[in-house]
Design an enzyme around this catalytic site. Sequence first.
Site, PDB file in Angstrom:
ATOM      1  N   SER A  19       0.810  -1.231   0.000  1.00 53.73           N
ATOM      2  CA  SER A  19       0.000   0.000   0.000  1.00 53.73           C
ATOM      3  C   SER A  19       0.833   1.267   0.000  1.00 53.73           C
ATOM      4  CB  SER A  19      -0.935   0.007   1.214  1.00 53.73           C
ATOM      5  OG  SER A  19      -0.190  -0.039   2.428  1.00 53.73           O
ATOM      6  N   GLU A  68      -4.605  -1.307   6.946  1.00 47.87           N
ATOM      7  CA  GLU A  68      -4.925   0.099   6.804  1.00 47.87           C
ATOM      8  C   GLU A  68      -6.204   0.447   7.549  1.00 47.87           C
ATOM      9  OE1 GLU A  68      -2.754   1.961   5.559  1.00 47.87           O
ATOM     10  OE2 GLU A  68      -1.515   0.538   4.461  1.00 47.87           O
ATOM     11  N   LEU A  80       6.749  -5.767   4.258  1.00 52.35           N
ATOM     12  CA  LEU A  80       6.005  -5.343   5.432  1.00 52.35           C
ATOM     13  C   LEU A  80       6.867  -4.491   6.354  1.00 52.35           C
ATOM     14  CD1 LEU A  80       3.208  -5.748   6.720  1.00 52.35           C
ATOM     15  CD2 LEU A  80       4.143  -7.679   7.964  1.00 52.35           C
ATOM     16  N   TYR A  82      18.240  -3.380   3.740  1.00 50.63           N
ATOM     17  CA  TYR A  82      19.053  -2.190   3.503  1.00 50.63           C
ATOM     18  C   TYR A  82      20.384  -2.397   4.194  1.00 50.63           C
ATOM     19  CZ  TYR A  82      20.507   2.734   3.422  1.00 50.63           C
ATOM     20  OH  TYR A  82      21.207   3.901   3.222  1.00 50.63           O
ATOM     21  N   TYR A 140      21.798   1.676  12.436  1.00 57.46           N
ATOM     22  CA  TYR A 140      21.214   0.728  11.490  1.00 57.46           C
ATOM     23  C   TYR A 140      21.890  -0.642  11.581  1.00 57.46           C
ATOM     24  CZ  TYR A 140      18.005  -0.438   7.804  1.00 57.46           C
ATOM     25  OH  TYR A 140      16.967  -1.016   7.120  1.00 57.46           O
ATOM     26  N   THR A 180      10.222   6.879   2.200  1.00 60.46           N
ATOM     27  CA  THR A 180       9.071   6.051   2.524  1.00 60.46           C
ATOM     28  C   THR A 180       8.532   6.481   3.876  1.00 60.46           C
ATOM     29  OG1 THR A 180      10.307   4.342   3.739  1.00 60.46           O
ATOM     30  CG2 THR A 180      10.172   4.096   1.345  1.00 60.46           C
TER      31      THR A 180
END
Length: 403
Positions: free
Chosen positions: A49, A74, A138, A224, A234, A275
């Site tokens: 989505s 959602e 996800l 990533y 990270y 994002t």
Amino acid sequence: MIIKPTLRNNIFLSAHPLGCEHYVNDLFEEAKQLPNFGGPKRVLIIGGSSGYGLSSRVTLAQNAQASTINVSYESRPKDQRTGTAGYWNNVAFIKQAQSLDSKHYDIIGNAFSHQTKAITIDKIKETFGQIDLLVYSLASGARPNPDTGEVIYSAIKPIGEDLVGKTVDIASKEIRDIHIKAATPEEVQGTVYVMGGEDWQLWVEALEKAGCLSKGFKTISYSYVGSGAMDQIYRSGTIGKAKDHLEDTALAMNSWLKDKYQGEAVISSSKAVTTKASVFIPGFVSYISCLFEVMKELGNHESILAHKHLLFKDMVYGDKRLVDAKNRIRVDHHEMEPRVQELTKRYLQQYQNESIFELSGTQLFLTEVHHNNGFGYADIDYDQDVDLEAILPKLDNLFDYNG
């Protein structure tokens, strides 16, 4: 309802339906300018989505003529709540996809639950029979245990030492100091549980048990690697442990999928893009703003749609795959070029205060963040009243709901 952007801790609490439609339409228009490619015809996307998942869905539908099922969690508009951007993105996608010679469906529900998996499998059997590709994209801050109902939360934290630095406040356009305590062992474990590869594997196993995997079936999840500038929060932090687990899961699944289906399970190491998830990572806004500035200067900046088109056309279903020693597809190769990283780190040192807002890369990031939630389009009158109740009944039957 007059819908304006409402933010809290860099998180948008509102979304504009007309702006979300504009955003999705732009993705399709961009895809139409790109070459088509041979790829899967029946695709399941977990988390399609927004972000990587939505761009994957658009390019697979538009450029590979694939039919898709999207599973996303959602919120519908209700009372004074606008509904999530992902909800309206799904609506806009279905509208656009009506002109395609393919079929597209949405299931709104908790992807971690056994019930949603069962509903999705029933939908696959009813519509496609089997699937050729599963995209697992996800992003969630919490995961309910599907057996006990206990909710486990992730924690985006460093490991070993506290993190002291600065971050960008999107709403106020100010630089704020941050001090994030090192994660506890329990927080590390929780982050791996939420963001690692276990649920991805549960999806593949459930689909396999139900006979829903075609010969040559592929599945891909997004990771990533990142640069040294982001290591502490990270890859050396809790997210890194979760990504390690995700990548190990891919290697384990790849072995038996290859033997049984002549298929594969792979990880795509994605480029840093705008994002909804990117604003959650402390310090990431500064990094991505400087990265955008550098890549625009060097002429190798790419949009999220172009990034996913390249991934599927050239590296998943083409013959130009770049992989590393861990069998990760390295579609982040432009970001990780030494010259790009050198200049990005230099800019991070140079623009540590409000001067970062002078960068065109920062302005691009802020624009994209607003577009992701339906705001900031010059041709939309944001003072115009939007009657959500009037449009909701016409659209609500587009989706299958689980909860």
